[in-house]
Scaffold this active site. Structure first.
Site, PDB file in Angstrom:
ATOM      1  CD  GLU A   9      47.434  48.361  25.407  1.00 24.43           C
ATOM      2  OE1 GLU A   9      46.846  48.224  26.505  1.00 24.43           O
ATOM      3  OE2 GLU A   9      48.424  47.663  25.056  1.00 24.43           O
ATOM      4  CB  SER A  63      38.517  45.956  24.413  1.00 27.17           C
ATOM      5  OG  SER A  63      37.295  45.378  24.766  1.00 27.17           O
ATOM      6  CB  CYS A 108      39.717  33.427  27.233  1.00 26.80           C
ATOM      7  SG  CYS A 108      40.039  34.158  28.836  1.00 26.80           S
ATOM      8  CB  VAL A 137      52.151  54.846  31.695  1.00 30.20           C
ATOM      9  CG1 VAL A 137      52.438  55.580  33.000  1.00 30.20           C
ATOM     10  CG2 VAL A 137      50.879  55.391  31.042  1.00 30.20           C
ATOM     11  CB  ALA A 195      38.322  37.067  31.676  1.00 30.87           C
ATOM     12  CG  ASN A 252      35.570  42.084  31.667  1.00 29.07           C
ATOM     13  OD1 ASN A 252      35.284  42.899  30.804  1.00 29.07           O
ATOM     14  ND2 ASN A 252      36.363  41.048  31.436  1.00 29.07           N
ATOM     15  CD1 TRP A 295      18.781  11.200  43.714  1.00 28.94           C
ATOM     16  CD2 TRP A 295      19.456  12.716  45.208  1.00 28.94           C
ATOM     17  NE1 TRP A 295      18.059  11.019  44.862  1.00 28.94           N
ATOM     18  CE2 TRP A 295      18.457  11.920  45.809  1.00 28.94           C
ATOM     19  CE3 TRP A 295      20.034  13.741  45.960  1.00 28.94           C
ATOM     20  CZ2 TRP A 295      18.026  12.119  47.119  1.00 28.94           C
ATOM     21  CZ3 TRP A 295      19.605  13.934  47.265  1.00 28.94           C
ATOM     22  CH2 TRP A 295      18.611  13.132  47.834  1.00 28.94           C
TER      23      TRP A 295
END
Lengths: 472, 472
Positions: B34, B40, B44, B82, B322, B326, B456
């Site tokens: 990372e 993690s 949101c 990376v 999201a 996940n 309804w």
């Protein structure tokens, strides 16, 4: 000459059918016979009127008799009881306010509804024992709780009969017999009014349509709210004092009470149908096809007097609930107006409010029931948060989900919690209609935002856990 | 020798994959690189932290780096970027805190996420212009609003860079550029903090994924809340004063501001993938099959850097949300652990909170989009109550539902209201997954009780009206 559509019974199914038929085929003569003084009222709203959340009884009436007559052109006859149906001559015999007469029909809908059952014990006919099957009873209960007749309310003759109390005791301690939806709702609203409520249930848990995992959450909450639960206890009788109920007697002793509400279920009103040669199904309710047609020509049945097709069980069941009554009535109205319309099946979705909790179910959740249909039920229960862990208002939701081992097919779910359970069960209900597997439910793209859900909604988490169990 | 699973990117998709793979295959070496200091976390949730509803930044972190390492056995390397992937030799080149090194892999997941886009105008790199794509930015915005550095918070090096304000102006007037989810949420939380918010949107309505019927309800509510809307207005630049943003410039004039939040969308981070010969789809995001495999052997992609299969459109789309991140991460984890698992499609379900309103959508709601896929879209909009007419808390819900004329197939819906819209859209989403027709939706057995719904439900009423329109 125009055709005549006769409807027997003026509640959800009956008035939906009458309204839709008249709207779609204005030339049709639509005649509704209602033996009581009310039509089209919300039976489901009565507990909230008794609670006081709903102030006036009138608010529970969706459409008034005058509106049906004047605005919708329906020939609505209150206080008219249909005594007999003759399918050969296509006539019904009606007892009106002044006389008894015959009315011919081209199409007939039986929408006679359901009657409250009472336990087979002495005392259920005592004064101050209620069943909550009519506005009159709701009115009488609230009047009693409010401490005497409410002069501002217009009591009709049925209501006056019900409300003629023998004493003027203040009902502080109330026995509720039966812990189904009506029993729980009544226990809840009566304790909310400050009454000392004793709830009696013959089986070990409340809500027989639910598993113990869900029922115990409800029971714990009821106890927190101050309701005394008598579970696994059979009522053996109701005792009287001066002609009014004074105690609930059980095998474990006697509990003094000032009033009793009986909520032990309903049975379909089928006498008229049976006398007319209309066939009942195995459930004891009127059997129909997908178009709500009975075995007698041009005789339909809908609402709480009739069976419905259960989509998951794939057989007729007796599930007397408001939505199907409205929907099936409307379908009959369209059919009679010339557009044949199926009523549609049910999956047995239901929800109720108990204190802060929403309790909901759908599908087949009873293992024995599922096995009798050839399924091999596997169930798992999870408890998860309703919102993101950091968002205010989060509450635990318990979901018990059931599936068939071999096919992986979703069979049903029960759910309870304080934050948006009622509309979460709809996701499961929709999946049941679609015949989804649990793996498919696990992959549903449901809504997520921190104020409304966790990333994996509790429904998805339940499906994930259950899918894992099916893999084992 | 054990195999190595290398994950690039430590957010939703990456950490879900790493956790699931290690859990299901404990012998696997799982290495996560990372480039930032957080893993993690709930992107949101950032608006609610800025609002102050969420007090501490830590609350947005679902699982800490220490927990991943110590409890889950994952070799998590923060501040490791990376730089390159070589699929031929199955190695990645990594720049760590002290050096650059190579790491071999047997399985590789690209979970590089998305980057915020900014409008192609001058000034977006000024101080006090934010995009809300990291906890650091959220931290900096709140610090600025709170009136200076918060010494109780542990600012990491990226955060410090972001938060180095040039002046100590009190940000009272704030420009929000873009009225998508992030823009609306930020406008809402900033006005809740008492700021004077100006919201700029190039198109005529907020929320481009919604129809005007739904968007205008949101716009009216925003105005009621005191947000100034600049709709149909292009931002031409951001002006500076002493190096910090001082005004939003548009074709219609200049609006002085103390801070700007840009929420004009995101683009997938694909540089690493492209350099490694990983194919992108037409959307510009990484193309994968149902198992999240790219065109390169043993290289997977999931989350906001990759396409997803849209079930209704039946084609790959870029829908960076999201839940799919996940879920797809978890599926890759299972697959890598030896149990090939499909990620599952999406139907484009999304929800947001704007003041008192819940705004939700699912499926295909844009007519032009639907037509480009060969559908003949028909839409109807209804507004109905969320609860029984007599039950407190009832609020209007507006539902716009879309179907294909010929097949009657449900295509999508948008919905807005103040009472349980988020979980009502799930019913529509589930019906879309099942490929239901509108007539089938109309016949769904949804939950009814007066505190939670009308007989309804608004979803059923919308389907009823739309089915009627399809019959015409």
């Amino acid at each position: 000459m125009s055709e005549t559509f006769v409807v027997v019974g003026g509640d959800a199914a009956g008035m939906s059918a009458a309204s839709k038929a008249k709207r779609d085929a204005p030339a049709l003569d639509v005649v509704v016979f209602e033996k009581g003084g009310y039509v089209s009222y919300s039976a489901c709203g009565m507990p909230y009127y008794i609670e006081g959340t709903v102030e006036d009884l009138d608010e529970l009436v969706a459409v008034t008799p005058e509106e049906f007559v004047d605005e919708r052109g329906i020939d609505l006859r209150l206080y008219h009881e249909v005594l007999a149906v003759d399918p050969e001559t296509r006539t019904v015999t009606v007892r009106g306010e002044d006389d008894t007469f015959e009315q011919s029909y081209d199409h007939l809908l039986l929408a006679t509804g359901a009657a409250a059952t009472t336990p087979p014990v002495d005392g259920t006919d005592l004064s101050c024992v209620f069943t909550l099957r009519s506005l009159d009873e709701a009115h009488a209960i609230r009047e009693r709780l409010d401490g005497g007749p409410d002069e501002t309310l217009d009591l009709d003759r049925d209501g006056q009969a019900v409300a003629s109390f023998l004493t003027d005791r203040d009902p502080r301690r109330i026995g509720v017999v039966g812990a189904g939806y009506v029993g729980l709702e009544m226990a809840d609203v009566l304790r909310a009014r400050g009454c000392d409520v004793h709830l009696f249930q013959r089986s070990a848990h409340v809500l027989s349509g639910y598993d113990a995992d869900v029922a115990t959450v409800v029971e714990d909450h009821l106890r927190e709210l101050g309701v005394t639960l008598h579970l696994g206890v059979s009522v053996t009788g109701l005792a009287a004092d001066a002609g009014e109920v004074s105690a609930v007697e059980t095998e474990e002793g006697s509990v003094p009470v000032d009033m009793v509400v009986v909520g032990t279920g309903v049975r379909p009103r089928t006498d008229l149908a049976v006398d007319a040669g209309v066939e009942l199904g195995e459930t004891g309710a009127i059997a129909t096809d997908a178009y709500r047609r009975t075995n007698r020509p041009d005789v339909y049945a809908a609402g709480d007097c009739a069976e419905v097709h259960h989509v998951v069980a794939d057989e007729p069941r007796y599930v007397p609930l408001a939505l199907a009554a409205n929907r099936h009535g409307r379908a009959v109205g369209r059919t009679v107006a010339g557009d044949p319309t199926v009523g549609g099946g049910v999956v047995g979705t239901a929800v109720t409010k108990v204190g802060d909790l929403e309790v909901a179910r759908t599908g087949l959740t009873d293992a024995e029931d599922a096995r009798s249909l050839g399924f091999d039920p596997v169930a798992r229960t999870i408890t998860a948060g309703s919102r993101a862990s950091y968002y205010p208002g989060r509450a635990p939701i318990t979901v018990r989900m059931v599936a068939d081992r071999d096919s992986g097919k979703l069979l049903g779910a029960g759910m309870v919690g304080a934050d948006v359970v009622a509309k979460r069960i709809d996701t499961v209900a929709t999946a049941l209609h679609a015949g989804m597997t649990v793996a498919e439910v696990e992959r549903l793209d449901l809504a997520y935002a921190p104020p409304f859900s966790t990333v994996w909604d509790p429904v998805l988490t339940a499906a994930k856990v259950l899918a894992g169990a099916l893999d084992e």
